[in-house]
Scaffold this motif. Structure first.
Motif, PDB file in Angstrom:
ATOM      1  N   MET A   1       0.967  -1.481  -0.228  1.00 24.96           N
ATOM      2  CA  MET A   1      -0.132   0.239   0.118  1.00 24.96           C
ATOM      3  C   MET A   1       0.778   1.345   0.090  1.00 24.96           C
ATOM      4  N   LYS A   2       1.448   1.564  -0.874  1.00 26.46           N
ATOM      5  CA  LYS A   2       2.438   2.320  -1.234  1.00 26.46           C
ATOM      6  C   LYS A   2       2.384   3.794  -1.156  1.00 26.46           C
ATOM      7  N   ASN A   3       0.902   3.877  -1.492  1.00 18.84           N
ATOM      8  CA  ASN A   3       0.545   5.487  -2.141  1.00 18.84           C
ATOM      9  C   ASN A   3      -1.055   5.371  -0.995  1.00 18.84           C
ATOM     10  N   THR A   4      -1.637   4.449  -0.430  1.00 14.86           N
ATOM     11  CA  THR A   4      -2.356   4.370   0.382  1.00 14.86           C
ATOM     12  C   THR A   4      -2.382   5.053   1.722  1.00 14.86           C
ATOM     13  N   ILE A   5      -3.030   5.616   2.479  1.00 18.96           N
ATOM     14  CA  ILE A   5      -2.976   5.559   3.775  1.00 18.96           C
ATOM     15  C   ILE A   5      -4.357   4.978   4.865  1.00 18.96           C
ATOM     16  N   SER A   6      -4.592   5.118   6.157  1.00 16.08           N
ATOM     17  CA  SER A   6      -5.680   4.075   6.318  1.00 16.08           C
ATOM     18  C   SER A   6      -6.377   5.497   6.420  1.00 16.08           C
ATOM     19  N   LEU A   7      -8.151   4.896   6.384  1.00 15.33           N
ATOM     20  CA  LEU A   7      -9.237   6.283   7.083  1.00 15.33           C
ATOM     21  C   LEU A   7      -9.173   5.818   8.408  1.00 15.33           C
ATOM     22  N   LYS A   8      -9.491   6.499   9.202  1.00 13.52           N
ATOM     23  CA  LYS A   8      -9.676   6.147  10.257  1.00 13.52           C
ATOM     24  C   LYS A   8     -11.556   7.088  11.360  1.00 13.52           C
ATOM     25  N   GLU A   9     -11.311   8.220  10.310  1.00 15.02           N
ATOM     26  CA  GLU A   9     -12.659   8.861  11.340  1.00 15.02           C
ATOM     27  C   GLU A   9     -14.116   8.214  10.847  1.00 15.02           C
ATOM     28  N   ASN A  10     -14.435   8.464  11.688  1.00 15.77           N
ATOM     29  CA  ASN A  10     -15.937   8.202  12.052  1.00 15.77           C
ATOM     30  C   ASN A  10     -16.630   8.837  10.947  1.00 15.77           C
ATOM     31  N   HIS A  11     -16.876  10.151  11.187  1.00 15.48           N
ATOM     32  CA  HIS A  11     -17.349  10.347   9.726  1.00 15.48           C
ATOM     33  C   HIS A  11     -16.682  10.975   8.411  1.00 15.48           C
ATOM     34  N   GLU A  12     -15.432  10.523   8.668  1.00 16.27           N
ATOM     35  CA  GLU A  12     -15.486  10.051   7.029  1.00 16.27           C
ATOM     36  C   GLU A  12     -16.059   9.284   6.416  1.00 16.27           C
ATOM     37  N   PHE A  13     -15.780   7.532   7.251  1.00 16.80           N
ATOM     38  CA  PHE A  13     -16.420   6.278   6.765  1.00 16.80           C
ATOM     39  C   PHE A  13     -18.305   7.292   6.407  1.00 16.80           C
ATOM     40  N   ARG A  14     -19.172   7.343   7.442  1.00 17.91           N
ATOM     41  CA  ARG A  14     -20.337   7.834   6.841  1.00 17.91           C
ATOM     42  C   ARG A  14     -20.545   8.758   5.767  1.00 17.91           C
ATOM     43  N   ARG A  15     -19.569  10.246   5.447  1.00 14.79           N
ATOM     44  CA  ARG A  15     -19.540  10.374   4.989  1.00 14.79           C
ATOM     45  C   ARG A  15     -19.336   9.217   3.584  1.00 14.79           C
ATOM     46  N   LEU A  16     -19.031   8.926   3.233  1.00 18.86           N
ATOM     47  CA  LEU A  16     -18.640   7.751   1.747  1.00 18.86           C
ATOM     48  C   LEU A  16     -19.855   7.031   2.148  1.00 18.86           C
ATOM     49  N   TYR A  17     -20.480   6.444   3.560  1.00 20.97           N
ATOM     50  CA  TYR A  17     -21.601   5.697   2.828  1.00 20.97           C
ATOM     51  C   TYR A  17     -22.674   6.499   2.565  1.00 20.97           C
ATOM     52  N   HIS A  18     -23.313   7.565   2.506  1.00 23.65           N
ATOM     53  CA  HIS A  18     -24.011   8.971   2.859  1.00 23.65           C
ATOM     54  C   HIS A  18     -24.022   9.707   1.002  1.00 23.65           C
ATOM     55  N   ARG A  19     -22.475   9.927   0.493  1.00 18.83           N
ATOM     56  CA  ARG A  19     -22.235  10.469  -0.405  1.00 18.83           C
ATOM     57  C   ARG A  19     -21.526   9.861  -1.599  1.00 18.83           C
ATOM     58  N   GLY A  20     -20.397   8.856  -1.315  1.00 21.46           N
ATOM     59  CA  GLY A  20     -19.879   7.436  -2.097  1.00 21.46           C
ATOM     60  C   GLY A  20     -20.975   6.899  -3.362  1.00 21.46           C
ATOM     61  N   THR A  21     -20.281   6.264  -4.241  1.00 20.64           N
ATOM     62  CA  THR A  21     -21.157   5.611  -4.994  1.00 20.64           C
ATOM     63  C   THR A  21     -20.366   4.366  -4.107  1.00 20.64           C
ATOM     64  N   SER A  22     -20.906   3.011  -4.234  1.00 23.55           N
ATOM     65  CA  SER A  22     -21.172   1.546  -4.015  1.00 23.55           C
ATOM     66  C   SER A  22     -21.439   1.069  -4.973  1.00 23.55           C
ATOM     67  N   SER A  23     -20.636  -0.447  -4.896  1.00 23.35           N
ATOM     68  CA  SER A  23     -20.986  -1.659  -6.219  1.00 23.35           C
ATOM     69  C   SER A  23     -20.508  -3.177  -4.809  1.00 23.35           C
ATOM     70  N   ALA A  24     -21.379  -4.260  -5.161  1.00 23.56           N
ATOM     71  CA  ALA A  24     -20.971  -4.892  -4.409  1.00 23.56           C
ATOM     72  C   ALA A  24     -20.481  -5.887  -5.380  1.00 23.56           C
ATOM     73  N   GLY A  25     -19.911  -7.113  -4.472  1.00 22.94           N
ATOM     74  CA  GLY A  25     -19.073  -8.141  -5.150  1.00 22.94           C
ATOM     75  C   GLY A  25     -19.990  -8.956  -4.000  1.00 22.94           C
ATOM     76  N   ARG A  26     -19.753 -10.741  -3.953  1.00 22.62           N
ATOM     77  CA  ARG A  26     -20.239 -11.398  -2.977  1.00 22.62           C
ATOM     78  C   ARG A  26     -20.047 -11.641  -2.144  1.00 22.62           C
ATOM     79  N   HIS A  27     -18.486 -11.000  -1.609  1.00 23.01           N
ATOM     80  CA  HIS A  27     -17.806 -10.849  -0.128  1.00 23.01           C
ATOM     81  C   HIS A  27     -17.756  -9.758   0.657  1.00 23.01           C
ATOM     82  N   LEU A  28     -18.252  -8.237  -0.046  1.00 19.01           N
ATOM     83  CA  LEU A  28     -18.014  -7.135   0.181  1.00 19.01           C
ATOM     84  C   LEU A  28     -18.279  -6.175  -0.688  1.00 19.01           C
ATOM     85  N   VAL A  29     -18.361  -4.984  -0.129  1.00 18.57           N
ATOM     86  CA  VAL A  29     -19.465  -3.630  -0.733  1.00 18.57           C
ATOM     87  C   VAL A  29     -18.255  -2.617  -0.667  1.00 18.57           C
ATOM     88  N   LEU A  30     -18.219  -2.606  -1.746  1.00 18.46           N
ATOM     89  CA  LEU A  30     -16.998  -1.687  -1.369  1.00 18.46           C
ATOM     90  C   LEU A  30     -17.555   0.644  -2.241  1.00 18.46           C
TER      91      LEU A  30
END
Length: 114
Positions: A1-30
């Motif tokens: 994960m050379k150019n990737t850092i962790s997403l840790k803050e709860n408000h950042e997760f919530r923002r993605l759930y509400h305003r981000g785009t999503s797609s689903a596989g059998r084992h996960l939702v992105l």
């Protein structure tokens, strides 16, 4: 994960759930959304309902490794959250990888422009 850092803050997760785009596989939702950082941020969510800590940590390790090996297929400058589904608990690495790649193909804002 050379150019990737962790997403840790709860408000950042919530923002993605509400305003981000999503797609689903059998084992996960992105979920993904552009950020202004020029680098990716990855967050992982595995509910306590899916099992004890050992099983949840295994799922997170598999997600992290699948992302790491395919990091160059993701667009730059996006926030990504991978949410585990119940099927992920007993899944093999190959199943997780396949599911991540399918979700990536279905989500045009997450895929790198070729």
């Amino acid at each position: 994960m050379k150019n990737t850092i962790s997403l840790k803050e709860n408000h950042e997760f919530r923002r993605l759930y509400h305003r981000g785009t999503s797609s689903a596989g059998r084992h996960l939702v992105l979920y993904c959304r552009k950020n202004k950082l020029g680098r990716n941020r990855l967050g992982l969510t595995v509910s306590a309902k899916l099992g004890k800590a050992v099983q949840r940590n295994r799922v997170k390790r598999l997600f992290r490794e699948a992302y790491r090996l395919h990091e160059n297929e993701f667009a730059r400058g996006i926030d990504i959250v991978l949410v585990a589904r119940s099927r992920a608990v007993g899944a093999t690495y190959l199943e997780i990888e396949k599911s991540l790649l399918r979700a990536l193909r279905e989500n045009p804002s997450a895929a790198a422009r070729s």
